[in-house]
Design a protein around this motif. Structure first.
Motif, short mmCIF file in Angstrom:
data_model
loop_
_atom_site.label_atom_id
_atom_site.label_comp_id
_atom_site.label_asym_id
_atom_site.label_seq_id
_atom_site.Cartn_x
_atom_site.Cartn_y
_atom_site.Cartn_z
N LYS A 160 -11.53 4.88 0.45
CA LYS A 160 -12.45 5.77 1.18
C LYS A 160 -13.17 5.05 2.31
CE LYS A 160 -15.65 5.11 -2.65
NZ LYS A 160 -16.24 5.79 -3.81
N ARG A 161 -13.04 3.73 2.35
CA ARG A 161 -13.56 2.97 3.47
C ARG A 161 -12.53 2.83 4.60
NH1 ARG A 161 -15.17 1.00 -1.39
NH2 ARG A 161 -17.26 0.12 -1.66
N VAL A 162 -11.26 3.19 4.30
CA VAL A 162 -10.16 2.87 5.20
C VAL A 162 -9.47 4.10 5.76
CG1 VAL A 162 -7.98 1.63 5.40
CG2 VAL A 162 -9.79 0.71 3.95
N ILE A 163 -9.09 5.05 4.89
CA ILE A 163 -8.29 6.20 5.33
C ILE A 163 -9.07 7.49 5.11
CG2 ILE A 163 -6.11 5.01 4.89
CD1 ILE A 163 -5.82 6.64 2.33
N TRP A 164 -8.69 8.51 5.88
CA TRP A 164 -9.42 9.77 5.83
C TRP A 164 -9.06 10.63 4.62
CZ3 TRP A 164 -13.68 11.54 7.81
CH2 TRP A 164 -14.21 10.93 8.95
N ILE A 165 -7.93 10.35 3.99
CA ILE A 165 -7.57 11.11 2.78
C ILE A 165 -7.36 10.14 1.62
CG2 ILE A 165 -6.09 12.91 1.82
CD1 ILE A 165 -5.29 13.75 4.52
N PRO A 166 -8.43 9.52 1.13
CA PRO A 166 -8.28 8.64 -0.04
C PRO A 166 -7.77 9.40 -1.26
CG PRO A 166 -10.61 9.12 0.37
CD PRO A 166 -9.85 9.64 1.55
N GLN A 167 -7.92 10.74 -1.23
CA GLN A 167 -7.40 11.56 -2.33
C GLN A 167 -5.89 11.40 -2.48
OE1 GLN A 167 -9.82 12.55 -0.22
NE2 GLN A 167 -11.47 12.94 -1.68
N ALA A 168 -5.20 11.03 -1.40
CA ALA A 168 -3.76 10.81 -1.50
C ALA A 168 -3.46 9.62 -2.40
CB ALA A 168 -3.16 10.59 -0.11
N VAL A 169 -4.26 8.57 -2.29
CA VAL A 169 -4.07 7.40 -3.15
C VAL A 169 -4.48 7.74 -4.58
CG1 VAL A 169 -4.61 4.95 -3.46
CG2 VAL A 169 -4.50 5.93 -1.15
N LEU A 170 -5.54 8.52 -4.73
CA LEU A 170 -5.91 8.99 -6.07
C LEU A 170 -4.75 9.77 -6.68
CD1 LEU A 170 -8.14 9.32 -8.25
CD2 LEU A 170 -8.70 11.50 -7.15
N GLY A 171 -4.09 10.60 -5.85
CA GLY A 171 -2.95 11.36 -6.34
C GLY A 171 -1.84 10.46 -6.87
N LEU A 172 -1.57 9.37 -6.16
CA LEU A 172 -0.56 8.43 -6.63
C LEU A 172 -0.94 7.85 -7.99
CD1 LEU A 172 0.16 6.49 -3.31
CD2 LEU A 172 1.58 8.25 -4.36
N CYS A 173 -2.26 7.57 -8.17
CA CYS A 173 -2.74 6.99 -9.44
C CYS A 173 -2.74 8.01 -10.57
CB CYS A 173 -4.15 6.44 -9.25
SG CYS A 173 -4.33 5.14 -8.04
N PHE A 174 -3.44 9.13 -10.34
CA PHE A 174 -3.67 10.10 -11.40
C PHE A 174 -2.41 10.87 -11.78
CE2 PHE A 174 -7.98 11.42 -13.04
CZ PHE A 174 -8.55 10.19 -12.85
N SER A 175 -1.41 10.84 -10.94
CA SER A 175 -0.16 11.54 -11.25
C SER A 175 0.86 10.65 -11.92
CB SER A 175 0.44 12.13 -9.96
OG SER A 175 -0.46 12.99 -9.33
N TRP A 176 0.57 9.38 -12.06
CA TRP A 176 1.56 8.43 -12.60
C TRP A 176 2.06 8.85 -13.98
CZ3 TRP A 176 3.35 4.92 -9.24
CH2 TRP A 176 4.24 3.97 -9.71
N GLY A 177 1.20 9.51 -14.72
CA GLY A 177 1.59 9.97 -16.04
C GLY A 177 2.77 10.92 -16.01
N ALA A 178 3.01 11.59 -14.87
CA ALA A 178 4.15 12.49 -14.76
C ALA A 178 5.47 11.74 -14.89
CB ALA A 178 4.10 13.24 -13.43
N LEU A 179 5.43 10.43 -14.69
CA LEU A 179 6.61 9.60 -14.89
C LEU A 179 6.67 9.04 -16.31
CD1 LEU A 179 6.37 7.48 -11.59
CD2 LEU A 179 7.72 9.56 -11.96
N MET A 180 5.52 8.90 -16.95
CA MET A 180 5.45 8.11 -18.17
C MET A 180 6.13 8.76 -19.37
SD MET A 180 4.23 5.26 -17.44
CE MET A 180 4.22 4.74 -19.17
N GLY A 181 6.06 10.09 -19.50
CA GLY A 181 6.73 10.73 -20.63
C GLY A 181 8.24 10.56 -20.56
N PHE A 182 8.79 10.70 -19.35
CA PHE A 182 10.22 10.45 -19.16
C PHE A 182 10.56 9.00 -19.45
CE2 PHE A 182 9.61 14.30 -16.66
CZ PHE A 182 10.78 15.01 -16.88
N ALA A 183 9.72 8.09 -18.96
CA ALA A 183 9.97 6.67 -19.16
C ALA A 183 9.94 6.30 -20.64
CB ALA A 183 8.94 5.84 -18.39
N ALA A 184 9.06 6.94 -21.40
CA ALA A 184 8.94 6.63 -22.82
C ALA A 184 10.03 7.32 -23.64
CB ALA A 184 7.56 7.05 -23.33
#
Length: 314
Positions: A160-184
């Motif tokens: 949020k100090r660098v880019i105007w849509i820090p929510q995009a990076v949050l999306g990368l983080c908070f959505s990671w679980g969408a990969l985890m069930g398949f991975a497990a």
């Protein structure tokens, strides 16, 4: 001190204040245990992923182990609480000076002096160790997949100090679980997993933009960037694009997983809920923004229910 315009207290009157021992309250607040919505929103993509992975396996003629699937649901719940708490602690460590300038956040444990910086770091390590124990219970492929997210998680609070849509990076983080069930469950990341992840990212950007409107005035005053500030009066059309993209990508994930009437019904109800949020939105009403943001837990659970019914139906 900066005073926000009618910013709601999003953690007032919670069980931590009423029932937790006084010595534990600052640490529970540091981990946002008093605001479980964040843990729910981190967990839900994990649960989507487990259920949709089971459906994918069935479509491929492979019967998933139901006990393993149930175990992963429980493990992901424990991991979501631990890692969300660790992430919030890390965020507060980095933002302690900014938080002290904002009325809504100046009472947080670090800027208010209830927890020292050294104690916050120790608490961060303790939560990370709980996450590590959960990680060790997963298959190797899932462990590697989970660890691949740590760099994004570490840099998110700085965005949020660098880019105007820090929510995009949050999306990368908070959505990671969408990969985890398949991975497990499958120990692979088929197209359905990648489509689900992409859809979840757009969903996160959308709902966190709604949340960010509560702090729009404060963010502008302290020079913090956000999608709420960038979109401002154009938030509704941006949400239409983000939420429509999320719904379409998730529907595509369902198709890639083998389809099914219950899964599609869940996706349709999910899309309907997102449309309802857009229709109700008033960016100048912080209390309403908070209610709409929190309602995404229900939207996510409806989609999960559709995926579970489809997996049970075969």
């Amino acid at each position: 001190m900066i005073t926000p315009a009618a910013a709601p207290a999003d953690a007032a009157g919670n069980w931590v204040e009423r029932h937790a021992p006084a010595f534990a309250q600052p640490y529970l607040r540091l981990a946002r245990v008093d605001r479980p919505i964040g843990s729910w929103l981190l967990l839900i993509p994990c649960w989507w992923s487990v259920a949709l992975a089971a459906r994918t396996m069935l479509a491929q003629g492979v019967t998933p182990d139901p006990l393993a699937a149930l175990a992963y649901l429980v493990l992901f719940a424990l991991g979501a609480v631990a890692m969300r708490g660790a992430g919030c602690t890390w965020n507060d460590i980095l933002d302690r000076d900014i938080d002290g300038k904002v009325e809504r956040t100046r009472s947080r444990p670090l800027p208010s002096g209830q927890v020292s910086l050294a104690a916050a770091f120790a608490f961060l390590v303790a939560q990370a160790l709980v996450g590590l124990l959960v990680l060790l219970c997963l298959p190797r492929f899932a462990q590697v997949t989970a660890l691949s997210s740590l760099g994004i998680v570490a840099i998110y609070p700085l965005m949020k100090r660098v880019i105007w849509i820090p929510q995009a990076v949050l999306g990368l983080c908070f959505s990671w679980g969408a990969l985890m069930g398949f991975a497990a469950l499958m120990q692979a990341l088929p197209p359905a997993a990648l489509l689900l992840y992409a859809g979840a990212i757009l969903w996160v950007i959308g709902y966190d933009t709604i949340y960010a409107h509560m702090d729009r005035a404060d963010d502008e005053a302290v020079g913090v960037k956000s999608s709420a500030r960038l979109f401002e009066r154009q938030t509704r059309p941006w949400l239409v694009g983000l939420y429509a993209g999320a719904a379409l990508l998730i529907a595509a994930a369902v198709a890639a997983a083998g389809g099914g009437v219950y899964a599609y019904a869940g996706a349709a109800l999910f899309a309907g809920h997102l449309a309802w949020q857009i229709a109700r939105l008033d960016i100048d009403n912080p209390a309403l923004c908070l209610r709409l943001f929190r309602s995404n837990r229900d939207a996510g659970l409806v989609l999960f229910a559709g995926f579970v019914l489809q997996a049970l139906a075969g």
